[in-house]
Design a protein around this motif. Structure first.
Motif, PDB file in Angstrom:
ATOM      1  N   GLY A  93      -3.672  -9.538 -33.044  1.00  0.00           N
ATOM      2  CA  GLY A  93      -4.081 -10.825 -33.588  1.00  0.00           C
ATOM      3  C   GLY A  93      -5.464 -10.767 -34.195  1.00  0.00           C
ATOM      4  O   GLY A  93      -5.892  -9.746 -34.733  1.00  0.00           O
ATOM      5  N   ARG A  94      -6.174 -11.850 -34.070  1.00  0.00           N
ATOM      6  CA  ARG A  94      -7.465 -12.005 -34.720  1.00  0.00           C
ATOM      7  C   ARG A  94      -8.388 -12.777 -33.788  1.00  0.00           C
ATOM      8  O   ARG A  94      -7.981 -13.751 -33.168  1.00  0.00           O
ATOM      9  CB  ARG A  94      -7.286 -12.764 -36.023  1.00  0.00           C
ATOM     10  N   VAL A  95      -9.682 -12.322 -33.720  1.00  0.00           N
ATOM     11  CA  VAL A  95     -10.689 -12.986 -32.892  1.00  0.00           C
ATOM     12  C   VAL A  95     -11.855 -13.406 -33.780  1.00  0.00           C
ATOM     13  O   VAL A  95     -12.390 -12.572 -34.523  1.00  0.00           O
ATOM     14  CB  VAL A  95     -11.181 -12.087 -31.753  1.00  0.00           C
ATOM     15  N   ILE A  96     -12.190 -14.699 -33.688  1.00  0.00           N
ATOM     16  CA  ILE A  96     -13.316 -15.216 -34.461  1.00  0.00           C
ATOM     17  C   ILE A  96     -14.322 -15.801 -33.471  1.00  0.00           C
ATOM     18  O   ILE A  96     -13.970 -16.612 -32.612  1.00  0.00           O
ATOM     19  CB  ILE A  96     -12.872 -16.300 -35.454  1.00  0.00           C
ATOM     20  N   VAL A  97     -15.624 -15.382 -33.614  1.00  0.00           N
ATOM     21  CA  VAL A  97     -16.698 -15.897 -32.775  1.00  0.00           C
ATOM     22  C   VAL A  97     -17.474 -16.924 -33.587  1.00  0.00           C
ATOM     23  O   VAL A  97     -17.971 -16.610 -34.677  1.00  0.00           O
ATOM     24  CB  VAL A  97     -17.625 -14.775 -32.292  1.00  0.00           C
ATOM     25  N   ILE A  98     -17.580 -18.159 -33.067  1.00  0.00           N
ATOM     26  CA  ILE A  98     -18.220 -19.265 -33.771  1.00  0.00           C
ATOM     27  C   ILE A  98     -19.358 -19.777 -32.902  1.00  0.00           C
ATOM     28  O   ILE A  98     -19.177 -19.996 -31.691  1.00  0.00           O
ATOM     29  CB  ILE A  98     -17.215 -20.393 -34.052  1.00  0.00           C
ATOM     30  N   ASN A  99     -20.585 -19.949 -33.546  1.00  0.00           N
ATOM     31  CA  ASN A  99     -21.715 -20.477 -32.773  1.00  0.00           C
ATOM     32  C   ASN A  99     -21.679 -21.991 -32.756  1.00  0.00           C
ATOM     33  O   ASN A  99     -20.763 -22.616 -33.322  1.00  0.00           O
ATOM     34  CB  ASN A  99     -23.030 -19.941 -33.307  1.00  0.00           C
ATOM     35  N   ASP A 100     -22.673 -22.599 -32.152  1.00  0.00           N
ATOM     36  CA  ASP A 100     -22.685 -24.054 -32.014  1.00  0.00           C
ATOM     37  C   ASP A 100     -22.988 -24.780 -33.306  1.00  0.00           C
ATOM     38  O   ASP A 100     -22.942 -26.009 -33.367  1.00  0.00           O
ATOM     39  CB  ASP A 100     -23.659 -24.488 -30.924  1.00  0.00           C
ATOM     40  N   ASP A 101     -23.302 -24.023 -34.398  1.00  0.00           N
ATOM     41  CA  ASP A 101     -23.475 -24.643 -35.717  1.00  0.00           C
ATOM     42  C   ASP A 101     -22.210 -24.534 -36.558  1.00  0.00           C
ATOM     43  O   ASP A 101     -22.247 -24.758 -37.775  1.00  0.00           O
ATOM     44  CB  ASP A 101     -24.638 -23.975 -36.465  1.00  0.00           C
ATOM     45  N   LEU A 102     -21.091 -24.165 -35.928  1.00  0.00           N
ATOM     46  CA  LEU A 102     -19.799 -23.991 -36.592  1.00  0.00           C
ATOM     47  C   LEU A 102     -19.805 -22.836 -37.590  1.00  0.00           C
ATOM     48  O   LEU A 102     -18.958 -22.789 -38.494  1.00  0.00           O
ATOM     49  CB  LEU A 102     -19.339 -25.286 -37.288  1.00  0.00           C
ATOM     50  N   LYS A 103     -20.745 -21.908 -37.451  1.00  0.00           N
ATOM     51  CA  LYS A 103     -20.826 -20.730 -38.304  1.00  0.00           C
ATOM     52  C   LYS A 103     -20.062 -19.588 -37.648  1.00  0.00           C
ATOM     53  O   LYS A 103     -20.122 -19.392 -36.426  1.00  0.00           O
ATOM     54  CB  LYS A 103     -22.281 -20.300 -38.531  1.00  0.00           C
ATOM     55  N   VAL A 179      -3.052 -15.000 -31.175  1.00  0.00           N
ATOM     56  CA  VAL A 179      -2.297 -13.967 -30.450  1.00  0.00           C
ATOM     57  C   VAL A 179      -0.887 -13.907 -31.034  1.00  0.00           C
ATOM     58  O   VAL A 179      -0.171 -14.911 -31.068  1.00  0.00           O
ATOM     59  CB  VAL A 179      -2.240 -14.293 -28.945  1.00  0.00           C
ATOM     60  N   SER A 180      -0.496 -12.735 -31.506  1.00  0.00           N
ATOM     61  CA  SER A 180       0.833 -12.583 -32.110  1.00  0.00           C
ATOM     62  C   SER A 180       1.933 -12.675 -31.044  1.00  0.00           C
ATOM     63  O   SER A 180       1.786 -12.169 -29.928  1.00  0.00           O
ATOM     64  CB  SER A 180       0.924 -11.240 -32.829  1.00  0.00           C
ATOM     65  N   THR A 181       3.051 -13.322 -31.421  1.00  0.00           N
ATOM     66  CA  THR A 181       4.213 -13.408 -30.522  1.00  0.00           C
ATOM     67  C   THR A 181       5.393 -12.631 -31.092  1.00  0.00           C
ATOM     68  O   THR A 181       6.551 -12.931 -30.792  1.00  0.00           O
ATOM     69  CB  THR A 181       4.610 -14.879 -30.326  1.00  0.00           C
ATOM     70  N   GLU A 182       5.066 -11.605 -31.889  1.00  0.00           N
ATOM     71  CA  GLU A 182       6.148 -10.827 -32.506  1.00  0.00           C
ATOM     72  C   GLU A 182       7.015 -10.127 -31.461  1.00  0.00           C
ATOM     73  O   GLU A 182       8.241 -10.062 -31.587  1.00  0.00           O
ATOM     74  CB  GLU A 182       5.559  -9.799 -33.471  1.00  0.00           C
TER      75      GLU A 182
END
Length: 498
Positions: A93-103, A179-182
């Motif tokens: 899948g893919r993981v994105i980390v976002i701070n409290d400024d939505l960046k 998370v992929s459910t393939e």
């Protein structure tokens, strides 16, 4: 399609066996399909929940590592980057980390890094202080979206000693993970193929079972049909017997009762024909003997000739009475729709009938009286009810003792009127009471022939009463007398329906 084919198709649709087969087969088929769908859905939900729970645990651990390594401010940590890439690869899948400024601080796909993410789940997690992990399953696209808060714990510094040592939790960022459910989808396809193979086998079994059930359940009906056809064809007249279901037993009992009724009617018909033949033949035989006697004699005196002709006339009158009674009885056998209903003064009708019978009563020295307790008006067939009263009173006069009496009583209530004919005659033996309404039945045959009875009068009276939905009862004591009680509704149901 010709008419014959159409009739055959309609016959198949109407067949109870075909309907049983279709019902059992469809019940099994639908149950099988529902079970298939329920099992696969249950597996899918269970697999998604397990995978989601497992990923959430990994993500919470990773979120703690991000706070400890200060990754939201410095993304150069190779260890954290390796953990992020490993987690993304682990769940395909893919993981994105976002701070409290939505960046976007980190994107394992390296697509959205540095961009601003505005998502309802992310905003709720940051702005509203939601500190729980949220997951959502997108079945159409085949992935699970998990929003995990990155929480930093801080000690609360307060002057009040009572609150010192408490910890404050602050959401510093969000881990947005797909998370992929393939693998779940592949497993579902494998299970579905195996289930379809099993379903085909089950459907074939259900098909055979439905055919067997439809044949076995309706076999008693086939036996009943065969037995009825044998009776109809005249091969047998025995009642149907055999082990069956409760429902078929009811049919068998009803048919056997009908069969017994038909036998009784057939026996009654044969007896009736025999009696009619005998009754009609007797006067003819008498006339034949008298005529032959006259022809065999020469120079017959006028007195003898007159005596023989008087006897022949009496036999002709007797024959005529039998025929008239038979015709009246045939009319009485018709349904109540043959009634001519009018509003009749019953007291006046009875007086008219008794007036006709008084000469016969005087001839036999019988006192004939009428007692009416009230005025009575009823909706009846005047001719048939007068016939009832006439037959009962005439019998009471003819089968009475010399210097005897006959009393007719009339009464009524709010529903019925009653006619009682009471006499002081010879009475009827108890063993004969159940047979007096049978056609040509006579309690004392010798006396009946002497007074010219045909044995049809009571049968005619009873039929006329039944046509009016009434009842006729009798009580009698030998050598003391007989009482007939007739009960007739004041209002005719036939009149109400018109």
């Amino acid at each position: 399609m010709d008419k014959t084919s159409g009739f055959k198709i309609r016959g198949i649709y109407k067949s109870l066996r075909v309907r049983f087969f279709v019902i059992v087969f469809l019940t099994g088929l639908i149950s099988c399909l529902v079970m298939h769908s329920v099992i696969l859905d249950s597996y899918e939900n269970r697999a998604v929940n397990v995978k989601s729970t497992e990923a959430q645990t990994q993500l919470r651990i990773l979120a703690n590592h991000l706070i400890v390594s200060n990754y939201l401010q410095d993304t150069s940590s190779e260890v954290i980057n390796a953990e992020l890439d490993m987690l993304a690869n682990l769940y395909d899948g893919r993981v994105i980390v976002i701070n409290d400024d939505l960046k976007v601080v980190k994107d394992t796909y390296n697509i959205s890094q540095g961009k601003t993410i505005i998502s309802e789940e992310v905003v709720n997690c940051l702005k509203t202080g939601s500190k729980g992990t949220v997951s959502k399953y997108d079945q159409a696209n085949g992935y699970i979206e998990i929003v995990t808060p990155i929480i930093e714990s801080e000690d609360i510094e307060e002057e009040d000693v009572s609150v010192s040592g408490k910890v404050s939790e602050v959401v510093r960022g969000v881990l947005l993970t797909s998370v992929s459910t393939e693998t779940i989808a592949v497993t579902l396809k494998i299970l579905s193929r195996r289930a379809q193979t099993l379903e085909i086998m089950i459907i074939l079994i259900i098909l055979l079972f439905a055919a067997w059930v439809s044949i076995m359940l309706l076999r008693p009906f086939d036996r009943i049909t065969t037995a009825i056809n044998d009776v109809k064809a005249g091969y047998t007249d025995e009642p149907i017997v055999g082990p069956n279901y409760l429902e078929t037993e009811q049919i068998i009992n009803a048919f056997n009762a009908l069969l017994r009724r038909m036998k009784v009617l057939d026996d009654s018909r044969q007896e009736f024909v025999s009696n009619v033949s005998h009754e009609l033949k007797t006067p003819i035989t008498s006339m034949k003997v008298l005529a032959d006697s006259l022809l065999a004699q020469e120079d017959v005196p006028n007195e003898v000739y007159r005596e023989f002709m008087t006897d022949i006339g009496a036999e002709i009158d007797r024959e005529d009475k039998i025929i008239n009674d038979l015709l009246a009885l045939v009319k009485m056998d018709k349904k109540a729709s043959g009634l001519t209903i009018t509003s009749v003064d019953v007291v006046n009708l009875t007086e008219i009938v008794l007036k006709r019978l008084r000469p016969i009563a005087r001839k036999h020295n019988i006192e004939l009286t009428l007692e009416s307790k009230r005025a009575i008006t009823a909706e009846i067939d005047e001719v048939k009810i007068s016939l009832v009263i006439m037959n009962l009173v005439e019998n009471a006069i003819k089968y009475n003792k010399d210097e005897g009496w006959v009393k007719v009583e009339l009464d009524a209530d709010h529903q019925f009127f009653y006619v009682k004919v009471i006499d002081s005659g010879y009475g009827i033996p108890e063993e004969s009471l159940d047979h007096i309404y049978e056609r040509f039945y006579r309690v004392d045959k010798s006396r009946s022939r002497e007074i010219g009875g045909t044995g049809l009068g009571l049968s005619i009276a009873r039929n006329a009463v039944l046509m009016h939905r009434g009842t006729i009862d009798v009580s009698s004591v030998v050598d003391e007398g007989t009482t007939f009680t007739v009960k007739i509704p004041l209002t005719s149901t036939l009149a109400l329906t018109k």
